[in-house]
Write a protein that holds these residues in place. Structure first.
Motif, short mmCIF file in Angstrom:
data_model
loop_
_atom_site.label_atom_id
_atom_site.label_comp_id
_atom_site.label_asym_id
_atom_site.label_seq_id
_atom_site.Cartn_x
_atom_site.Cartn_y
_atom_site.Cartn_z
N LEU A 26 58.72 -100.72 -37.97
CA LEU A 26 57.26 -100.76 -38.04
C LEU A 26 56.70 -99.92 -36.90
N THR A 27 55.84 -98.97 -37.24
CA THR A 27 55.22 -98.11 -36.23
C THR A 27 53.71 -98.10 -36.42
N ILE A 28 52.99 -98.46 -35.38
CA ILE A 28 51.53 -98.43 -35.36
C ILE A 28 51.12 -97.21 -34.54
N ARG A 29 50.33 -96.32 -35.14
CA ARG A 29 49.93 -95.08 -34.44
C ARG A 29 48.40 -94.97 -34.37
N ASP A 30 47.89 -94.91 -33.17
CA ASP A 30 46.46 -94.59 -32.91
C ASP A 30 45.52 -95.36 -33.82
N LEU A 31 45.76 -96.64 -33.94
CA LEU A 31 45.02 -97.47 -34.89
C LEU A 31 43.63 -97.82 -34.35
N LYS A 32 42.64 -97.76 -35.25
CA LYS A 32 41.29 -98.21 -34.92
C LYS A 32 40.79 -99.09 -36.05
N LYS A 33 40.15 -100.21 -35.68
CA LYS A 33 39.58 -101.10 -36.69
C LYS A 33 38.31 -101.73 -36.16
N THR A 34 37.25 -101.62 -36.99
CA THR A 34 35.95 -102.21 -36.67
C THR A 34 35.61 -103.24 -37.73
N VAL A 35 35.21 -104.42 -37.31
CA VAL A 35 34.84 -105.49 -38.23
C VAL A 35 33.45 -105.99 -37.84
#
Length: 536
Positions: free
Chosen positions: A2-11
């Motif tokens: 599992l690789t998470i890259r430069d993740l952005k999340k707005t809720v």
């Protein structure tokens, strides 16, 4: 894996994290931590492809199977506990339907098809039922429960059956969201040992620090829109985080001193002809400095002093010759017990042994068939049950409910306690009628703390609390001057508070005058019981 890259999340207009990157490799055991609302469960939904990020990528190896345990789950039909644990009803038919659909499309090489096929094979294995029974025993089920309709059981027990199914499938990556919430101490210890030897990788959200200390080797913290990675267990993470904060704070202060010194030179000599060029040089030096952001101090547990309760007699409460049965099921026969003033007693033992029943007998909320219950002099009892929600005034909001419980409490003190137990900002004005079950449980807990009895009976008080709130409760109860009898599956909480252990098993109570570690030294009872659960 599992690789998470430069993740952005707005809720809801709020950015939870941005430029978040980390990896989970085969065999690693990782805890995901952060305050409530930081985005831990949202990150799980992104990994599960139930949601999409605003930016960045979530990459999973195409051969990786993922298993997920949510915090809540229900059985909707007539499936038995064993049906849930084997996936015969629900999971296997769902997988078969998915496989047929993908095959009809000719999509038999996609990661989705490969994962569904692997899970289907695991649940279709001839040994799947035997493994499911082993997992169910480890998680506290009796043999007689296996064929009971799951809908007859509580949500917590149904979640255990779902967890058993995940363990039967043995996915390459387990995502567990608060897996210890619905477990008693014995089942928790079994799961803890099982996960330590689990062949796959583990990504875990938990409020149980001892559990994380025992299981994980890495911690990823979501803090201030960043994901910061640490190597080691939870206690090691706390030490590293504190050291990082002190180091960053020192660097920030040193830089501010340097900037202040340069600015003072500029302000002093800018108008002096012989020094003007030197002053301008220092001004440009200030402009070239890459500013260090002032670090935020790690959130600390709120320290609240429980008011002294009224002083009771030396004997807080006694039970003599208690006979307690539910129909034909005898829980206690001829039970004798005395609780002395100032004792801090934890009840331990297998599920169904009668721990909660004993608390209810002490609290006077159930009727026993024979025997005598005698309160000590000036005894004032407080009974905290996970299901105690009927004591809230529907005409009050959260803040008013707390202030009404302790008329001498100042409003700022009430706000502080409420904030420590996850009621923040506008939440303190919510009417009690709209609170969730967990919120009602927490509010009742606060009411006990601000107006304490001298005999406090608590059944799993740390459920619905995050780690800092558990620590706040622990600190408060450490200074509590009354008598405490409690049940908990949080080993850290038990170790901090218990000075006496009552081992409850098969209607018998055996006292150990000492803390939890003393009990473990003196008896192999828990180890023996845990082994018995998975035998056969």
């Amino acid at each position: 894996m599992l690789t998470i890259r430069d993740l952005k999340k707005t809720v809801g207009g709020r950015t939870l994290f941005e430029n978040a990157s980390f990896q989970v490799n085969y065999g690693e055991r990782v805890a995901l931590v952060g305050p409530n609302g930081a985005g831990k469960s949202t990150l799980f939904s992104l990994i599960l492809r139930e949601d999409v990020p605003d930016a960045g990528t979530v990459e999973r190896d195409e051969w990786t199977t993922v298993g997920y345990l949510p915090q809540e789950g229900e059985a909707l039909g007539d499936e038995t506990v064993l049906d849930v644990a084997t996936g015969r009803v629900g999971e296997l038919p769902r997988l078969e339907k998915l496989l047929h659909e993908l095959e009809a499309k000719g999509d038999v090489s996609s990661p989705e098809y490969l994962e569904a096929h692997a899970k289907h094979d695991a649940l279709n294995d001839p040994q799947a039922e035997a493994r499911a029974k082993k997992m169910l025993r480890g998680l506290g089920y009796r043999e007689t429960d296996f064929l009971r309709p799951a809908r007859e059981m509580s949500g917590g027990w149904i979640m255990r059956a779902h967890l058993a199914r995940l363990l039967v499938m043995e996915p390459d990556l387990l995502l567990l969201d608060e897996p210890t919430n619905h477990l008693d101490l014995l089942s928790l210890l079994w799961l803890q040992q099982y996960l330590k030897n689990y062949a796959g990788a583990l990504l875990l959200i938990s409020h149980d620090r001892q559990f994380m200390d025992e299981v994980v080797g890495q911690v990823h913290e979501i803090s201030e829109k960043k994901v910061i990675s640490y190597t080691g267990n939870y206690s090691s993470f706390l030490e590293q985080r504190e050291a990082n904060y002190e180091r960053q704070l020192a660097a920030y202060k040193n830089q501010q001193k340097e900037i202040q010194s340069l600015q003072e030179f500029v302000d002093r000599f800018r108008a002096v002809p012989s020094k003007a060029s030197q002053a301008m040089s220092k001004l440009k030096q200030i402009e070239r400095i890459e500013l260090i952001e002032k670090p935020l101090a790690p959130r600390k547990p709120f320290r609240f002093q429980i008011p002294p309760p009224p002083r009771g007699g030396q004997r807080a409460i006694s039970l003599t010759g208690i006979h307690m049965a539910y129909g034909s099921h005898v829980v206690y026969r001829g039970l004798d017990l005395t609780v002395e003033r100032g004792e801090r007693t934890v009840l331990v033992g297998p599920n169904g042994a009668g721990k909660s029943t004993l608390l209810k007998i002490l609290a006077g909320v159930v009727e026993f068939q024979q025997g005598e219950r005698e309160l000590g002099h000036n005894a004032k009892i407080g009974y905290f049950s996970q299901h105690r929600t009927a004591t809230l005034d529907p005409n009050r909001n959260v803040l008013e409910e707390v202030l009404a419980s302790a008329p001498t409490l100042r409003e700022d003190e009430a706000r502080g306690v409420l904030g420590s137990f996850l009621f923040r900002k506008e939440e303190i004005y919510k009417p009690t009628t709209v609170l969730s079950g967990g919120e009602k449980s927490r509010l009742n807990l606060i009411k006990f703390l601000v107006d304490p009895p001298n005999l406090l009976l608590m059944d799993e008080p740390t459920t619905h609390l995050d780690i800092q709130s558990v620590e706040s409760l622990t600190l408060a109860l450490e200074r509590y001057e009354g008598t405490l009898v409690f049940i908990s599956h949080d080993v850290h909480f038990i170790r901090k508070l218990a000075t006496k252990v009552l081992h409850v098993n098969a209607g018998q109570i055996r006292p150990y005058v000492g803390g939890y570690d003393y009990f473990l030294e003196k008896t192999g009872a828990l180890a023996d019981e845990r082994a018995a659960l998975t035998a056969g």
